[in-house]
Design a protein around this motif. Sequence first.
Motif, PDB file in Angstrom:
ATOM      1  N   GLU A  60       0.734  -1.232  -0.055  1.00  0.00           N
ATOM      2  CA  GLU A  60       0.050  -0.125   0.044  1.00  0.00           C
ATOM      3  C   GLU A  60       0.685   1.357  -0.052  1.00  0.00           C
ATOM      4  O   GLU A  60       0.608   2.371  -0.657  1.00  0.00           O
ATOM      5  N   LYS A  61       2.114   1.186   1.023  1.00  0.00           N
ATOM      6  CA  LYS A  61       2.897   2.509   0.860  1.00  0.00           C
ATOM      7  C   LYS A  61       3.640   2.593  -0.422  1.00  0.00           C
ATOM      8  O   LYS A  61       3.605   3.768  -1.052  1.00  0.00           O
ATOM      9  N   LEU A  62       3.955   1.691  -0.997  1.00  0.00           N
ATOM     10  CA  LEU A  62       4.480   1.530  -2.331  1.00  0.00           C
ATOM     11  C   LEU A  62       3.648   2.189  -3.476  1.00  0.00           C
ATOM     12  O   LEU A  62       4.161   2.450  -4.415  1.00  0.00           O
ATOM     13  N   MET A  63       2.330   1.954  -3.236  1.00  0.00           N
ATOM     14  CA  MET A  63       1.502   2.279  -4.317  1.00  0.00           C
ATOM     15  C   MET A  63       1.072   3.873  -4.059  1.00  0.00           C
ATOM     16  O   MET A  63       0.313   4.426  -5.063  1.00  0.00           O
ATOM     17  N   PRO A  66       4.485   9.796  -1.229  1.00  0.00           N
ATOM     18  CA  PRO A  66       5.669   9.918  -1.854  1.00  0.00           C
ATOM     19  C   PRO A  66       6.560   8.651  -1.974  1.00  0.00           C
ATOM     20  O   PRO A  66       7.616   8.478  -2.749  1.00  0.00           O
ATOM     21  N   TYR A  67       6.203   7.568  -1.265  1.00  0.00           N
ATOM     22  CA  TYR A  67       6.777   6.123  -1.318  1.00  0.00           C
ATOM     23  C   TYR A  67       7.013   5.593  -2.513  1.00  0.00           C
ATOM     24  O   TYR A  67       8.191   4.706  -2.579  1.00  0.00           O
ATOM     25  N   SER A  68       6.164   5.670  -3.525  1.00  0.00           N
ATOM     26  CA  SER A  68       6.405   5.033  -4.784  1.00  0.00           C
ATOM     27  C   SER A  68       7.445   5.729  -5.231  1.00  0.00           C
ATOM     28  O   SER A  68       8.448   4.917  -5.970  1.00  0.00           O
ATOM     29  N   HIS A 133      17.527   8.587  -1.045  1.00  0.00           N
ATOM     30  CA  HIS A 133      16.940   9.521  -1.939  1.00  0.00           C
ATOM     31  C   HIS A 133      17.736  10.953  -1.502  1.00  0.00           C
ATOM     32  O   HIS A 133      18.468  11.183  -0.528  1.00  0.00           O
ATOM     33  N   SER A 134      17.883  11.953  -2.318  1.00  0.00           N
ATOM     34  CA  SER A 134      18.731  13.183  -2.005  1.00  0.00           C
ATOM     35  C   SER A 134      17.834  14.378  -2.772  1.00  0.00           C
ATOM     36  O   SER A 134      17.110  13.979  -3.799  1.00  0.00           O
ATOM     37  N   VAL A 146      12.396  13.836  -6.168  1.00  0.00           N
ATOM     38  CA  VAL A 146      13.569  13.964  -5.635  1.00  0.00           C
ATOM     39  C   VAL A 146      14.409  12.962  -6.640  1.00  0.00           C
ATOM     40  O   VAL A 146      14.079  12.585  -7.334  1.00  0.00           O
ATOM     41  N   TRP A 147      15.739  12.976  -6.109  1.00  0.00           N
ATOM     42  CA  TRP A 147      16.755  12.224  -6.873  1.00  0.00           C
ATOM     43  C   TRP A 147      17.041  11.241  -5.984  1.00  0.00           C
ATOM     44  O   TRP A 147      17.205  10.906  -4.863  1.00  0.00           O
TER      45      TRP A 147
END
Length: 175
Positions: A60-63, A66-68, A133-134, A146-147
């Motif tokens: 669910e988070k991965l979908m 911003p987690y995806s 991420h950065s 983000v990068w």
Amino acid sequence: MVKIVLTLMTLLFSLTGCSAPQSATTLDQDATAAKDYLESKGYKVYSYEGSSEVYTLTKEKLMNLPYSNYWGLQTEDPSVYLGKEVNVQKFIVTNHPLDNWKSTSAKPENIVKSKGKTATWIYVVDNQAVGGHSYPVIDQAMEGGVWSIDGRTLEEIHSMSYKAWVEQWKAKFGS
């Protein structure tokens, strides 16, 4: 008397004024793993900003944003970490590709430039840094993503368009 005060001030400045800011907080095991990970990539830790979030990684988070986007920037499949607790450690670093980042705009007054430092968020699972991420340190917040930890975009990492990546991601992590 003036010479003594000046000597003491000079001594005090030489002891404190030249070191880079570093949090006085002792780093726990997760923060140490994250710091070691950053240093292994050649980044110089400027400051430790603390744990920014702790969560359990789920489909669910991965979908959801911003987690995806965060996990889509990783080169390793996030499925390995499903059901695991992720402790996100934030650091400011230098010697990073985004240290010299600047936006593009037809109007020079709209160009935003990095302040020579990069914010990094390192994902620690079971006391091991597994990615992150950065984002360039800038004066004003900007819309957008983000990068990767090494300053690459999702398209650069996966060698496909964002749209194609989203379709693959949904097929893999959608219910």
